[in-house]
Motif scaffolding. Structure first.
Motif, short mmCIF file in Angstrom:
data_model
loop_
_atom_site.label_atom_id
_atom_site.label_comp_id
_atom_site.label_asym_id
_atom_site.label_seq_id
_atom_site.Cartn_x
_atom_site.Cartn_y
_atom_site.Cartn_z
N ASP A 144 -5.67 1.72 7.42
CA ASP A 144 -4.94 0.57 6.88
C ASP A 144 -4.28 -0.23 8.00
OD1 ASP A 144 -5.51 1.30 4.23
OD2 ASP A 144 -3.80 2.66 4.16
N ILE A 196 0.84 -1.20 0.00
CA ILE A 196 0.00 0.00 0.00
C ILE A 196 0.88 1.25 0.00
CG2 ILE A 196 -1.67 1.34 1.35
CD1 ILE A 196 -2.80 -1.32 2.36
N SER A 197 1.93 1.26 0.80
CA SER A 197 2.83 2.40 0.87
C SER A 197 3.53 2.65 -0.46
CB SER A 197 3.86 2.18 1.98
OG SER A 197 4.76 3.26 2.05
N LYS A 198 3.94 1.56 -1.14
CA LYS A 198 4.60 1.70 -2.44
C LYS A 198 3.65 2.27 -3.48
CE LYS A 198 8.06 -2.00 -2.08
NZ LYS A 198 8.48 -3.32 -2.61
N SER A 199 2.38 1.86 -3.42
CA SER A 199 1.40 2.27 -4.42
C SER A 199 0.95 3.72 -4.23
CB SER A 199 0.18 1.35 -4.39
OG SER A 199 0.55 0.01 -4.68
N TYR A 200 0.73 4.12 -2.99
CA TYR A 200 0.13 5.43 -2.73
C TYR A 200 1.08 6.43 -2.05
CZ TYR A 200 -4.11 2.79 -3.73
OH TYR A 200 -5.05 2.02 -4.34
N GLY A 201 2.25 5.96 -1.61
CA GLY A 201 3.20 6.86 -0.97
C GLY A 201 2.97 7.06 0.51
N ILE A 216 0.54 5.27 4.21
CA ILE A 216 -0.51 4.40 4.73
C ILE A 216 -1.31 5.20 5.75
CG2 ILE A 216 0.79 2.26 4.37
CD1 ILE A 216 1.39 2.28 7.38
N SER A 217 -2.60 4.88 5.86
CA SER A 217 -3.48 5.59 6.78
C SER A 217 -3.65 4.79 8.06
CB SER A 217 -4.83 5.83 6.12
OG SER A 217 -5.48 4.59 5.88
#
Length: 424
Positions: A63, A52-57, A59-60
């Motif tokens: 998540d 998720i971090s790689k895709s969107y830069g 995490i919330s």
């Protein structure tokens, strides 16, 4: 990512020495407890968060709640992922900057190579040196008060005659009388020389007069009656047979566009005056504009070179509007597809060459003049065919303004070049 040396991909090294938990949760008091109790689910959850971090830069918190619901140190995990994402972004930006600098350096070196080739090609254009004429011309300079002058009389590949002289100290002779007497010796009409003073040495270059002459006029109108026109047009005369029209259209309108186009035209003038070819000039301009700041825009580049001795017109176009040659009531359209200067590190311009003759009218415009205005107006072509350069530029420019209803929506520039037989 976190705690991993630069260039290492993923959360662990290839040999598996580092686990995601070692990186993300290294400062957590519950690290060993999580490892022992449910290491498989824990590592799989961290891997999902990594994707998720790689895709969107980032995490919330949602998540983390979804994948690690029982974690008691969620702020630590969120901060670790954010720090890792920032470090990765910085590394990528640094890599891009280094790559860009390498490309620019390579382009500068290639430009220097082209410059040296350009200089050497000018020397290679000397086809024949007339030793007897050199001696006679040197005697003329001695008689004229320029004792010790070094004089060379040569013919280039187009069979055009040149006289190049280097005089020590100041040059005080009558140039007109010297040119007339030199013409008698050489056996053809010579132009008044171009004169360059370098230190205490004066360099004079006399060239054989061409059969054609060019009269150039321009017209400009700024967008919506503004104070600044975003287009800049200039002419350069190296000698009677080699003349240039330089036109640049700064992206947009107003003062900002004006400054961009003025910079481009000013630099082109300096490079051409120093003896560089159009292609080498464009390459250096493109390289210079590639390193401009973000608030600067791009500029088109349109160069017309007239060789009135060899009866040729050469067009260089980089994002420029079409030009036209009007001949005996017909129109020859000169167009290109190259991008404006400065957009890419290396972008080759369009180069087109056409034969010209007495009676031709060459039109160079910015994109404020619609193509249909010229190509689909037979009445206008008839008027332009019989007009002087000044009348043609004014007629076409005023017509372009009237097409906008008097409210000019884009800067308009027209340069008109009338080719005539050279008068003696």
């Amino acid at each position: 990512m976190l705690g991993v040396p630069a260039k290492r991909s993923g959360w662990a090294c290839e040999c598996g020495e580092l686990l995601p938990s070692d990186l993300v949760c290294s400062k957590c008091d519950c690290l060993e407890l999580c490892r022992k109790s449910k290491s498989y689910d824990y590592l799989r959850s961290l891997s999902a968060l990594e994707e998720i971090s790689k895709s969107y830069g980032f995490i919330s918190r949602e998540d983390i709640d979804a994948f690690l619901p029982s974690c008691t140190k969620k702020p630590v995990i969120e901060a670790a992922f954010m720090k890792a994402a920032d470090e990765l972004s910085f590394e990528k930006a640094n890599d891009l900057a280094v790559t860009k600098m390498r490309e620019l350096l390579c382009e500068q070196l290639l430009s220097m190579e082209e410059l040296l080739n350009d200089m050497s090609s000018r020397v290679c254009r000397i086809k024949e040196v007339d030793e007897l004429m050199c001696e006679r011309a040197k005697e003329l300079f001695d008689i004229s008060g320029c004792k010790g002058a070094r004089v060379c009389v040569y013919t280039n590949e187009n069979h055009r005659r040149f006289v190049e002289a280097f005089v020590n100290g100041g040059f005080k002779s009558d140039l007109v009388r010297l040119t007339v007497k030199l013409s008698d010796i050489i056996g053809c009409d010579m132009e008044l020389p171009s004169v360059n003073v370098i230190g205490k040495v004066t360099r004079l270059v006399f060239t054989e007069k061409p059969e054609l002459e060019a009269n150039i006029s321009t017209f400009q109108a700024s967008c919506r009656g503004g104070e600044y026109c975003g287009d800049t047009v200039d002419t350069v005369t190296l000698n009677e047979s080699e003349r240039y029209v330089i036109l640049s259209d700064g992206m947009g309108t107003g003062e900002r566009a004006r400054l961009d186009s003025m910079f481009t035209v000013s630099l082109v003038r300096r490079l051409i005056t120093s003896g560089m070819s159009m292609s080498c000039t464009e390459r250096l301009i493109n390289s210079a504009l590639s390193v401009k700041s973000r608030d600067e825009s791009f500029s088109t580049l349109d160069i017309l070179k007239l060789d009135l001795f060899s009866h040729t017109a050469s067009f260089l176009k980089a994002g420029a509007a079409s030009s036209y040659i009007i001949r005996e009531g017909s129109v020859i359209k000169i167009t290109g597809k190259a991008l404006p200067a400065g957009i890419l590190t290396r972008a080759d311009p369009d180069m087109i060459q056409q034969r010209i003759s007495s009676g031709d009218l060459i039109i160079v415009t910015s994109d404020g003049v619609e193509e249909e205005l010229i190509m689909k107006n037979d009445g206008l072509i008839d008027k332009l065919s019989s007009s002087s350069s000044e009348s043609a530029a004014r007629l076409l420019g005023e017509l372009a303004v009237s097409e906008c209803g008097g409210n000019v929506c884009d800067d308009i520039t027209v340069a008109a070049v009338r080719i005539d037989s050279c008068t003696v």
